[in-house]
Design an enzyme around this catalytic site. Structure first.
Site, PDB file in Angstrom:
ATOM      1  N   GLU A 267       0.806  -1.226   0.000  1.00  0.00           N
ATOM      2  CA  GLU A 267       0.000   0.000   0.000  1.00  0.00           C
ATOM      3  C   GLU A 267       0.838   1.274   0.000  1.00  0.00           C
ATOM      4  OE1 GLU A 267      -3.235   0.091   2.748  1.00  0.00           O
ATOM      5  OE2 GLU A 267      -4.140  -1.727   1.956  1.00  0.00           O
TER       6      GLU A 267
ATOM      7  N   GLU B  42      -4.947  -8.564   0.282  1.00  0.00           N
ATOM      8  CA  GLU B  42      -5.612  -8.276   1.554  1.00  0.00           C
ATOM      9  C   GLU B  42      -7.086  -8.039   1.319  1.00  0.00           C
ATOM     10  OE1 GLU B  42      -4.242  -5.101   4.084  1.00  0.00           O
ATOM     11  OE2 GLU B  42      -2.148  -5.644   3.744  1.00  0.00           O
TER      12      GLU B  42
HETATM   13  C1  NOJ Z   1      -4.279  -2.406   4.978  1.00  0.00           C
HETATM   14  C2  NOJ Z   1      -2.929  -2.494   5.604  1.00  0.00           C
HETATM   15  O1  NOJ Z   1      -1.998  -3.025   4.698  1.00  0.00           O
HETATM   16  C3  NOJ Z   1      -2.910  -3.289   6.905  1.00  0.00           C
HETATM   17  O2  NOJ Z   1      -1.685  -3.085   7.514  1.00  0.00           O
HETATM   18  C4  NOJ Z   1      -4.086  -2.876   7.776  1.00  0.00           C
HETATM   19  O3  NOJ Z   1      -4.051  -3.536   8.997  1.00  0.00           O
HETATM   20  C5  NOJ Z   1      -5.357  -3.171   7.022  1.00  0.00           C
HETATM   21  N1  NOJ Z   1      -5.399  -2.349   5.847  1.00  0.00           N
HETATM   22  C6  NOJ Z   1      -6.634  -2.953   7.802  1.00  0.00           C
HETATM   23  O4  NOJ Z   1      -6.831  -1.606   8.053  1.00  0.00           O
END
Ligand code: NOJ
Length: 454
Positions: free
Chosen positions: A162, A359
């Protein structure tokens, strides 16, 4: 129908689960410093101990195995490996990840390694962090250490997690270090450094681990058609998801500004007209390094908004009704299964690489019930609907190679601390006891049956 060899897995990140923050020669990261400054994190929580995975990785991996997890995405802490981000390599850091990888493999679990999940070495932050053009060389150096030490056993790599989110910390003044509030004219060269870092790392990984599968895990703002059967709504969603951001101050959340250079070797033309003037000298040459051949198009998706065309034929975001279910994490993202389905469709048609959902998951305030179990029907329902969405995308011809639930266990949820839980496994942060939630058993069955019963 999912492919026979579909990759089902679950994910985590170093700072969010490891703890051992100041142990065995690890250098501080920006998050070690940020979380210790009062007021930055809800209830002033920090990741000093977290799930203590640094010490408990063996029992965690045994539990993953029991829960049928065969693919595990985790990140490496850059300052655990290189305390100053460059130069000295910490043998204890190498040893930890060697042990982790060996333990995973011994338990039949394939490692998916993310090189960077936001924990910039503080020593590099002190000299400008991602604003410093030298960061791409430091990241390349780090990627070389990763490839040389782990490339014999790790075959799946994600360079960055991200970039949009950690760039948020440069653009905004809350939530994420360095909470700097830089103007767009400074964000453009900073994002360029990030892209170049990805390119250099991907190149060195490819050279040193020729049989590796390499990609990254970006995010962004997602839109889906208000009416899936209306081509003009589909076009509105496509333009909002993949086009220039309607809010020019929000460039750092764009998808194509990051992903076009990486997959297509060019900045998107419409955006270049607006932001091109801020790019550093030599950016065209850099694109050749930024655009390395990749094996998959990774993406993190949690939710988004419906889109339609307004009366002037311009794409328009639709608001969701009051009371719509939202994730309890930082972003308060709405629960919208169609956003994952359509993200995979739009990404596949533009970049033409197999999609890896790196994710996806639900933030709730889970509790241990009187029966000692953790019942999380909301998460099961969320996963069910989102996975159904990618099944539909697959049936429409999108090549989706895998899906990782975020997160394998409850983790330090950045500026929300431990108040929000996303895991398949519940963690009691006082006793460090782990309790698989109902969703973990539900997901086990789904993986075993390749989601046939969905
Ligand atoms: C994306 C992130 O990569 C991760 O670190 C985070 O915990 C999740 N979103 C949930 O917010």
């Amino acid at each position: 129908m999912f492919k026979k060899d579909f990759i089902w897995g679950a994910a985590s990140a170093a700072y969010q689960i490891e703890g051992g923050a100041f142990e065995d020669g690890k250098g501080p990261s920006v998050w070690d410093v940020f979380s210790h400054q009062p007021g930055n994190v809800l209830f002033n929580h920090n990741g000093d101990v977290s799930c203590d995975h640094y010490h408990k990785y063996k029992e965690d991996i045994a539990l993953f195995k029991k829960l049928g997890i065969k693919n595990y995405r985790f990140s490496v802490s850059w300052p655990r490996i290189m305390p100053n981000g460059t130069g000295e390599v910490n043998p204890k850091g190498i040893e930890f990840y060697n042990n982790l990888i060996n333990e995973l493999l011994a338990n039949g679990i394939t490692p998916y390694m993310t090189l960077f999940h936001w924990d910039t070495p503080k020593a590099l932050d002190n000299i400008g962090g991602w604003r410093n053009p030298a960061i791409s060389d430091y990241f390349e150096e780090y990627a070389r250490v990763i490839a040389e030490n782990f490339g014999d056993r790790v075959k799946y790599f994600m360079t960055l997690n991200e970039p949009q989110s950690f760039m948020h910390g440069y653009r905004e003044r809350t939530g994420m270090p360095p909470v700097a509030g830089f103007p767009i004219c400074e964000m453009v060269p900073t994002i360029h450094n990030v892209l170049l870092a990805h390119g250099k790392a991907a190149k060195v990984l490819r050279e040193l681990v020729p049989d590796a599968k390499i990609g990254l895990a970006p995010c962004g703002n997602y839109f889906y058609p208000l009416d899936e059967n209306n081509p003009s709504d589909v076009e509105a969603a496509r333009q909002l998801t993949m086009g220039i951001s309607q809010d020019l101050e929000q460039l750092h959340w764009n998808i194509s500004w990051y992903s076009d250079p990486i997959y297509l070797g060019s900045y998107p033309a419409d955006q270049l007209e607006v932001y091109g003037k801020y790019l550093p000298d030599g950016w065209e040459e850099d694109l050749k390094i930024i655009c390395q051949p990749l094996d998959f198009c990774g993406q993190n998706v949690y939710g988004g908004y419906p889109a339609t065309m307004d009366e002037n034929g311009k794409p328009m975001k639709c608001e969701l009704p009051a009371g719509w279910t939202r994730l309890g994490n930082n972003a308060g993202t709405p629960v919208t299964p169609l956003s994952l389905k359509w993200a995979t469709i739009f990404l596949y048609e533009r970049y033409k690489l197999p999609i890896l959902v790196c994710e996806n998951g639900m933030a709730c305030t889970d509790t241990v019930s009187v029966d000692g179990k953790v019942h999380d029907p909301q998460r099961i329902d969320y996963l069910h609907r989102y996975i159904k969405g990618i099944k539909e995308a697959t049936e429409m011809g999108v090549d989706i190679m895998g899906y990782f639930v975020w997160s394998v266990m409850d983790v330090f949820e950045w500026s929300k601390g431990y108040s929000m839980r996303l895991g398949l496994i519940y963690v009691n942060y006082q006793t460090l006891e782990r309790i698989p939630k109902d969703s973990a058993y539900w997901y086990k069955e789904l993986m075993e049956t390749n989601a046939e019963n969905l």
